[in-house]
Design an enzyme around this catalytic site. Structure first.
Site, short mmCIF file in Angstrom:
data_model
loop_
_atom_site.label_atom_id
_atom_site.label_comp_id
_atom_site.label_asym_id
_atom_site.label_seq_id
_atom_site.Cartn_x
_atom_site.Cartn_y
_atom_site.Cartn_z
N ARG A 74 0.81 -1.23 0.00
CA ARG A 74 0.00 0.00 0.00
C ARG A 74 0.84 1.28 0.00
NH1 ARG A 74 -3.04 -3.02 3.59
NH2 ARG A 74 -4.88 -3.91 2.58
N LYS A 107 3.27 12.09 -10.90
CA LYS A 107 2.65 11.11 -11.79
C LYS A 107 3.57 9.90 -11.92
CE LYS A 107 0.03 13.92 -15.09
NZ LYS A 107 -0.04 14.22 -16.54
N GLU A 160 11.71 19.99 -23.31
CA GLU A 160 10.79 20.32 -22.20
C GLU A 160 11.18 21.67 -21.57
OE1 GLU A 160 8.27 18.44 -22.03
OE2 GLU A 160 8.92 16.46 -22.74
N LYS A 192 7.61 23.98 -13.67
CA LYS A 192 6.76 22.78 -13.53
C LYS A 192 6.20 22.71 -12.11
CE LYS A 192 5.71 18.16 -14.26
NZ LYS A 192 5.86 16.92 -14.95
N GLU A 231 -4.39 17.75 -12.66
CA GLU A 231 -4.61 18.06 -14.06
C GLU A 231 -6.06 18.29 -14.43
OE1 GLU A 231 -1.91 15.95 -16.69
OE2 GLU A 231 -3.33 16.23 -18.33
N ARG A 285 -2.78 22.73 -15.26
CA ARG A 285 -1.68 21.77 -15.50
C ARG A 285 -1.65 21.32 -16.96
NH1 ARG A 285 0.47 16.83 -11.62
NH2 ARG A 285 2.06 16.08 -13.06
N ASN A 306 0.89 20.37 -21.54
CA ASN A 306 0.69 19.56 -22.75
C ASN A 306 1.01 20.31 -24.03
OD1 ASN A 306 -0.21 17.49 -21.15
ND2 ASN A 306 -2.36 18.03 -21.36
N HIS A 361 2.42 18.67 -27.12
CA HIS A 361 2.32 17.24 -26.88
C HIS A 361 1.14 16.57 -27.57
CE1 HIS A 361 5.53 17.93 -24.10
NE2 HIS A 361 5.57 16.66 -23.73
N HIS A 389 2.95 13.87 -29.42
CA HIS A 389 2.76 12.47 -29.01
C HIS A 389 2.35 11.59 -30.18
CE1 HIS A 389 2.19 12.61 -24.39
NE2 HIS A 389 3.38 12.17 -24.73
N HIS A 408 11.50 11.41 -27.74
CA HIS A 408 10.34 12.18 -27.30
C HIS A 408 10.46 13.68 -27.63
CE1 HIS A 408 6.95 13.33 -24.79
NE2 HIS A 408 7.73 14.18 -24.14
N1 LIG Z 1 5.86 11.37 -14.68
C1 LIG Z 1 5.87 12.38 -15.51
O1 LIG Z 1 5.31 13.43 -15.23
C2 LIG Z 1 6.59 12.25 -16.81
C3 LIG Z 1 6.85 13.39 -17.57
C4 LIG Z 1 7.58 13.24 -18.76
C5 LIG Z 1 8.02 11.99 -19.15
N2 LIG Z 1 7.75 10.89 -18.38
C6 LIG Z 1 8.21 9.55 -18.76
O2 LIG Z 1 9.63 9.56 -18.82
C7 LIG Z 1 10.05 8.52 -19.67
C8 LIG Z 1 11.20 9.01 -20.52
O3 LIG Z 1 12.26 9.38 -19.69
P1 LIG Z 1 13.76 9.48 -20.21
O4 LIG Z 1 13.81 10.25 -21.46
O5 LIG Z 1 14.56 9.91 -19.05
O6 LIG Z 1 14.08 7.97 -20.67
P2 LIG Z 1 14.87 6.75 -20.00
O7 LIG Z 1 14.60 6.64 -18.54
O8 LIG Z 1 14.57 5.57 -20.83
O9 LIG Z 1 16.40 7.17 -20.21
C9 LIG Z 1 16.94 7.23 -21.51
C10 LIG Z 1 18.18 6.35 -21.65
O10 LIG Z 1 19.28 6.98 -21.00
C11 LIG Z 1 19.91 6.07 -20.09
N3 LIG Z 1 20.47 6.90 -19.02
C12 LIG Z 1 19.80 7.48 -18.02
N4 LIG Z 1 20.61 8.29 -17.33
C13 LIG Z 1 21.82 8.22 -17.90
C14 LIG Z 1 23.07 8.85 -17.66
N5 LIG Z 1 23.20 9.77 -16.70
N6 LIG Z 1 24.11 8.53 -18.44
C15 LIG Z 1 23.98 7.64 -19.46
N7 LIG Z 1 22.81 7.03 -19.77
C16 LIG Z 1 21.75 7.32 -18.99
C17 LIG Z 1 18.82 5.14 -19.69
O11 LIG Z 1 19.34 3.93 -19.21
C18 LIG Z 1 18.05 4.99 -20.99
O12 LIG Z 1 18.67 4.03 -21.80
C19 LIG Z 1 8.83 8.10 -20.50
O13 LIG Z 1 8.43 6.82 -20.07
C20 LIG Z 1 7.79 9.14 -20.13
O14 LIG Z 1 6.48 8.61 -20.13
C21 LIG Z 1 7.06 11.01 -17.22
ZN LIG Z 2 7.15 15.67 -22.81
#
Ligand SMILES: NC(=O)c1ccc[n+]([C@@H]2O[C@H](COP(=O)([O-])OP(=O)(O)OC[C@H]3O[C@@H](n4cnc5c(N)ncnc54)[C@H](O)[C@@H]3O)[C@@H](O)[C@H]2O)c1
Ligand SMILES: [Zn+2]
Length: 354
Positions: A113, A135, A177, A215, A225, A229, A233, A236, A240, A255
């Site tokens: 939980r 999120k 972003e 943010k 949201e 908030r 988007n 996006h 997206h 992305h």
């Molecule tokens: N929760 C939210 O509000 C929110 C907002 C935006 C995006 N997201 C989510 O975030 C995700 C994308 O995140 P991301 O772009 O960080 O992708 P990711 O976590 O896949 O990282 C990208 C790549 O970089 C590598 N990596 C990470 N840190 C590193 C470092 N310091 N040095 C070398 N390699 C490194 C990772 O292993 C991975 O292969 C998506 O799933 C998206 O839905 C969430």
């Molecule tokens: Zn984004």
């Protein structure tokens, strides 16, 4: 530097080190779970390893990448937590990009939980965006983030030093972003960014702090949201759809690269159907093209893109919802556009490549 999120938790923007771990140790958890992917184990763990000390630790390493942001990986995380004897009074440390933050937070937020967790974002995208706002979730049935919850971490530790090993393309992707945050809420930062020729020379801690703060302020006003908030988007809705379309192709887009296309097309819509001036549209277009180049979007894909936009979970009705810009630094939510206008915005984007 520490930014407080409604007095609930702090975002520390500084090198992760003795200070943060002393704070964590003071909270006297029974143990820590360290969740990372194979890449962050290799590149990021060495930066914090020496601070782990003798606190009981369960290390969980999962494969890297969005396609592992999945129930099977979560199951593995929960199994490892059980096997390691993790209880309610433990704390999860999520060391990685947005995938680890979202999935590690989800695993922690639902285990027994909900146990406490700390986000240690290691990509630019996760530092300025994913780690703030509560999120959490995983992808299900190929639909991104369709299973999850809102829950706040105990802290977010943002250390720009992690970016040293991040591939340049990932840095540029996360930078979208930062552009977006400036465009929706910080005209001053937008005008500063526009003068930057090469993002590699940026003062990252300063730029990140400002962007995270935008943010933070937006989510504080509207944590679930329901209204403002949605400003986040911007870029996006179309972005997206373009990202999903290119997902199954050789030349897949990151992305932020897709969001850059979204910011150009949605700025065009903001100008054509709203108040954004032609000069502001031109500035946004020129800057995004300078940083991200141009990627032709096949005309044959337009109907597919529209379908993807209609399926987007943020649309409660038939009309496709948008966040538009009134001017740089000011967004307006709950706008809609017709399929015809969206098609024209994509045609406009394609015309920029010729
Ligand atoms: N929760 C939210 O509000 C929110 C907002 C935006 C995006 N997201 C989510 O975030 C995700 C994308 O995140 P991301 O772009 O960080 O992708 P990711 O976590 O896949 O990282 C990208 C790549 O970089 C590598 N990596 C990470 N840190 C590193 C470092 N310091 N040095 C070398 N390699 C490194 C990772 O292993 C991975 O292969 C998506 O799933 C998206 O839905 C969430
Ligand atoms: Zn984004």
């Amino acid at each position: 530097m520490e930014l407080s999120v409604g007095g609930e938790y702090g975002i520390v923007i500084d090198a992760v080190g003795a200070e943060q771990f002393a704070w964590l140790r003071e909270r006297a958890y029974a143990g820590w779970v360290l969740i990372m992917d194979e890449e962050t184990e290799r590149y990021c763990l060495p930066r914090i390893e020496r601070y782990l000390g003798s606190t009981p630790l369960v290390k969980i390493v999962v494969p890297a990448g969005e396609r592992h942001k999945h129930l099977d990986t979560c199951k593995f995380i929960w199994e490892e937590m059980f096997r390691g004897g993790v209880g309610r009074r433990w704390c999860c440390l999520n060391l990685g990009g947005g995938v680890i933050g979202d999935m590690g937070g989800f695993a922690a937020g639902t285990f027994k939980r909900g146990i406490d967790f700390v986000q240690i974002p290691t990509t630019l995208l996760s530092q300025v965006d994913a780690s703030v706002g509560g999120k959490l979730g995983i992808d299900f049935y190929e639909v991104k983030n369709s299973i999850g919850l809102f829950a706040n971490p105990q802290a977010v530790w943002v250390d720009a030093g992690f970016l040293g090993t991040l591939p340049e393309r990932e840095i540029r992707s996360g930078y979208a972003e930062i552009i977006k945050h400036a465009l929706i809420a910080d005209e001053q930062q937008w005008s500063e960014l526009r003068d930057i020729k090469d993002i590699r020379g940026l003062d990252w801690p300063a730029v990140i702090e400002r962007s995270v703060d935008i943010k933070r302020q937006v989510v504080l006003k509207d944590p679930f949201e329901r209204g403002i908030r949605k400003a986040l988007n911007f870029g996006h809705t179309i972005g997206h759809a373009v990202e999903s379309y290119f997902l199954h192709r050789e030349d897949r887009l990151l992305h932020g690269e897709a969001i850059a296309i979204g910011m150009i097309t949605e700025s065009w819509l903001s100008h054509e159907t709203g108040d954004l001036s032609a000069a502001a549209l031109d500035d946004i277009r020129d800057y995004c093209l300078r940083v991200y180049g141009h990627q032709h979007v096949p005309e044959a894909s337009f109907p597919v893109l529209l379908d993807l936009m209609r399926q987007d979970k943020k649309n409660d009705t038939e009309a496709i919802n948008f966040t538009f810009l009134e001017k740089p630094g000011e967004a307006v939510v709950n706008k809609t556009a017709t399929a015809d206008m969206i098609t024209r915005s994509l045609a406009y984007y394609n015309s920029l490549g010729s």
